[in-house]
Design a protein around this motif. Sequence first.
Motif, short mmCIF file in Angstrom:
data_model
loop_
_atom_site.label_atom_id
_atom_site.label_comp_id
_atom_site.label_asym_id
_atom_site.label_seq_id
_atom_site.Cartn_x
_atom_site.Cartn_y
_atom_site.Cartn_z
N ARG A 195 -20.13 -81.44 -19.06
CA ARG A 195 -19.30 -80.96 -17.96
C ARG A 195 -19.05 -79.46 -18.02
NH1 ARG A 195 -20.70 -83.83 -14.28
NH2 ARG A 195 -20.08 -86.01 -14.25
N ALA A 196 -19.03 -78.91 -19.24
CA ALA A 196 -18.85 -77.47 -19.36
C ALA A 196 -20.04 -76.73 -18.77
CB ALA A 196 -18.67 -77.08 -20.83
N HIS A 248 -11.69 -74.33 -17.80
CA HIS A 248 -12.02 -74.89 -19.09
C HIS A 248 -12.30 -73.82 -20.13
CE1 HIS A 248 -14.72 -76.51 -15.97
NE2 HIS A 248 -15.62 -75.77 -16.52
N HIS A 249 -11.50 -72.77 -20.09
CA HIS A 249 -11.58 -71.79 -21.16
C HIS A 249 -10.80 -72.25 -22.37
CE1 HIS A 249 -13.69 -68.54 -19.24
NE2 HIS A 249 -13.07 -68.90 -18.14
N GLU A 296 -20.48 -70.87 -23.20
CA GLU A 296 -20.52 -69.40 -23.18
C GLU A 296 -21.50 -68.85 -22.16
OE1 GLU A 296 -19.50 -70.84 -25.97
OE2 GLU A 296 -17.65 -69.67 -25.92
N ASP A 297 -22.72 -69.45 -22.09
CA ASP A 297 -23.65 -68.73 -21.20
C ASP A 297 -23.97 -69.45 -19.91
OD1 ASP A 297 -26.90 -69.30 -22.74
OD2 ASP A 297 -25.28 -70.66 -22.27
N MET A 298 -23.34 -70.59 -19.65
CA MET A 298 -23.56 -71.24 -18.35
C MET A 298 -22.25 -71.27 -17.59
SD MET A 298 -26.54 -72.77 -17.63
CE MET A 298 -28.02 -73.18 -18.54
N GLN A 299 -22.29 -70.96 -16.33
CA GLN A 299 -21.08 -71.12 -15.52
C GLN A 299 -21.41 -71.88 -14.26
OE1 GLN A 299 -21.86 -67.44 -15.71
NE2 GLN A 299 -21.18 -67.61 -17.82
N SER A 300 -20.36 -72.45 -13.69
CA SER A 300 -20.54 -73.04 -12.38
C SER A 300 -19.42 -72.51 -11.50
CB SER A 300 -20.46 -74.56 -12.47
OG SER A 300 -19.21 -74.92 -13.01
#
Length: 351
Positions: free
Chosen positions: A177-178, A238-239, A254-258
């Motif tokens: 999910r992250a 979700h930090h 760290e390196d994927m975002q949505s």
Amino acid sequence: MSEAAANKIPVTVLTGYLGAGKTTLLNRILSENHGKKYAVIVNEFGEIGIDNDLIVGADEEVFEMNNGCVCCTVRGDLVRIIDGLMKRKGKFDAIILETTGLADPAPVAQTFFVDEDVREKTALDAVVTVADAKWLSDRLKDAPEAKNQIAFADVIVLNKTDLVTKPELAEVEARIRAINPYATLHRTERAQVKLSDVLERGAFDLDRILEIEPEFLEDGGHDHDHDDDHDHHGHDHHHDHGHSHGGMKHYHDEDMQSLSLRTDKPIDPTKFMPWLQELVAKDGEKILRSKGILSFKGDDDRYVFQGVHMMLEGDHQRKWKKDEARESRLVFIGRELPEQAIRDGFAKTIA
């Protein structure tokens, strides 16, 4: 959706790490009595081990199965293979394309945006990723492809759930999910997922994906009062490393975002289209998947689009229903997304 679009054959891209259970799923498609005619394109026949009793006719690299399905290998040019399948007598209900376990699904998915002939006859339906509940967490640490496969997915089959404990399962789901909060997730043992859950999904029917706004991430499925200071539509909540609600750990990747955007104000197509095209031209490398449903000013039809990196495809889908909220919703998944620039740019396209 235009008539041409309705006649396109849906294509499912099936991806997943070696040993996750893709082969089990493919064998089921080729042998189960589902009454559909599927074309299955695989990398190597050897991996599948097709049951000889089920083969009715083999014709140069193409095996016909007794349940009406057809199986062939990708040798070289995918476009040529799809073209060959299209020329066969009788239409397919869907095409399933398996990618190798080590592959990034992007180039395969892009085939369905690039080649004119292929585009005319087929449409990317969904990217389905089979993941191994026991080993996925390790793979996400050491294999960038595994992360890409999760980020790309419209549907995730989390397999071998019988081999992990409940806390391990919760942890692997939080990691998924992250990276990708929008995919539909099915927990399975021995890849026992309903074929209708992975095939012919109608990827353009984003409603299903967008119904699960990231809110559900915050409570791990338990009801509790939302804190009002959460940004429900951003990635900001979700930090909190390992912060848990109801025993569910949360991960921030760290390196994927949505990023998910929405507005109930109509969009100006003359501003939106150039903005989106410019965005993917400039930042397409970073954007793995993009998709959206748009309500254009003065237009009674919903406009839908989806993209893989720089490639975009879109079409009017259907009339807005009387009872549905006319709102525009977009989702972006990628690496180092220029989040604020995307939000600001989108805001400027509102009519």
